[in-house]
Scaffold this active site. Structure first.
Site, PDB file in Angstrom:
ATOM      1  N   GLY A  84      71.520 -46.519  60.225  1.00 43.78           N
ATOM      2  CA  GLY A  84      70.752 -47.066  61.340  1.00 43.78           C
ATOM      3  C   GLY A  84      70.863 -46.126  62.528  1.00 43.78           C
ATOM      4  CG  LEU A  85      67.506 -45.760  65.214  1.00 40.70           C
ATOM      5  CD1 LEU A  85      66.544 -46.453  66.167  1.00 40.70           C
ATOM      6  CD2 LEU A  85      67.190 -44.275  65.105  1.00 40.70           C
ATOM      7  CB  SER A  86      72.865 -43.321  67.978  1.00 37.67           C
ATOM      8  OG  SER A  86      73.927 -43.366  68.904  1.00 37.67           O
ATOM      9  N   GLY A  87      73.760 -46.584  68.186  1.00 37.97           N
ATOM     10  CA  GLY A  87      73.722 -47.773  69.034  1.00 37.97           C
ATOM     11  C   GLY A  87      73.208 -49.013  68.334  1.00 37.97           C
ATOM     12  CB  SER A  88      71.749 -49.616  64.992  1.00 36.08           C
ATOM     13  OG  SER A  88      72.709 -49.000  64.145  1.00 36.08           O
ATOM     14  N   GLY A  89      74.722 -50.707  66.095  1.00 34.49           N
ATOM     15  CA  GLY A  89      75.819 -51.632  65.811  1.00 34.49           C
ATOM     16  C   GLY A  89      76.518 -51.361  64.493  1.00 34.49           C
ATOM     17  CE  LYS A  90      75.102 -45.812  62.241  1.00 34.49           C
ATOM     18  NZ  LYS A  90      74.542 -45.860  63.597  1.00 34.49           N
ATOM     19  CB  SER A  91      80.837 -48.083  64.519  1.00 36.88           C
ATOM     20  OG  SER A  91      80.407 -46.796  64.141  1.00 36.88           O
ATOM     21  CB  SER A 150      72.795 -41.348  56.605  1.00 31.62           C
ATOM     22  OG  SER A 150      72.999 -42.723  56.773  1.00 31.62           O
TER      23      SER A 150
END
Length: 279
Positions: free
Chosen positions: A114-121, A188
């Protein structure tokens, strides 16, 4: 692609650039349009070839971009790297199944994109805590953390992003072979590289998780201040701004985050897992 075959390939090392005026060898990290250099290329599968000096037909190749399908380079094969002939798969007595059975779980690779800031981490971290609390053996490969060590030599050009994912996919494969549940949290951005990662894993072992947060929301959150800098031109090759993001078309798990807390999203993710008896 050669005259005899085609396969996925990666330029693993640019040895030097050749000055076409005096044939001097110049240090370089990349080649621009019409430049010439000597490099190492790693192919996904073996190919048949002859050195260009012996056969110009079977000793030539072209490189085709997996994203645009455009020809981006052409070359002559000097020789093999003389490495594959000297290495063999070592037979080991303790395998993936034994390691996984000892941990009482099925190995899996949950690939959060997902985009940076999407909440993945954030979601990946909470997800691991839930799995860990139930006795599962897990490990997170986080994009920022990996760039502090294994991938510290890589930048953010498209080529470096591809190599970034290739290395992480290989590490995830090894961790799955150790019987672990691996949680990968990487932007990715290119579908071809995510597909490459999937193909490294055993059938059913790779679970693509699309953390779907619109660009506008990611830019509003901007937890690291990167969007503001990218939109001001201070950061180049930033995904979603001047570098593309190819959203998954058929991910195993599609997490739409707007209006939901991270805890609610992880609960839905855990429910999905329980229904399918994965991990």
């Amino acid at each position: 692609r050669t005259e005899t075959d085609q396969t996925s390939a990666t330029v693993t090392d640019l040895k030097y650039r050749i000055n076409v005026n005096d044939f001097a060898h110049e240090a370089a990290k990349s080649l621009e349009m019409n430049e010439v250099g000597i490099c190492n290329i790693s192919t996904r599968t073996p190919i048949a070839f002859d050195p260009f000096a012996e056969n110009r037909t079977t000793g030539a190749f072209i490189l085709i971009d997996r994203i645009s399908n455009a020809t981006v380079g052409a070359g002559m094969i000097l020789h093999s790297l003389r490495r594959a002939e000297n290495i063999h798969w070592q037979s080991l007595d303790v395998g993936k199944r034994v390691r996984a059975d000892m941990k009482n779980q099925r190995p899996a690779v949950f690939w959060f994109t997902g985009l940076s800031g999407s909440g993945k981490s954030t979601i990946a971290n909470l997800f691991e805590k839930k799995l860990f609390a139930t006795g599962r053996h897990t490990y997170i490969l986080d994009g920022d953390n990996v760039r502090h060590g294994l991938n510290r030599d890589l930048g953010f050009t498209d080529a470096d992003r591809v190599e970034n994912i290739r290395r992480v996919a290989e590490v995830a494969r090894l961790m799955a072979d150790a019987g672990l549940i691996v949680i990968v949290s990487f932007i990715s951005p290119f579908s071809a590289e995510r597909r490459m990662a999937r193909e490294l894993m055993a059938d059913g072992e790779f679970v693509e998780v699309f953390v779907d947060t619109p660009f506008e929301e990611c830019a509003r959150r901007d937890p690291k201040g990167l969007y503001a800098r990218a939109l001001n031109g201070e950061i180049k090759n930033f995904t979603g701004v001047d570098s593309p993001y190819e959203a998954p078309e058929t991910p195993e798990i599609h997490l739409q985050t707007l209006g939901k807390s991270a805890e609610e999203i992880v609960d839905a993710l855990e429910h999905w897992l329980n229904e399918r008896d994965i991990a």
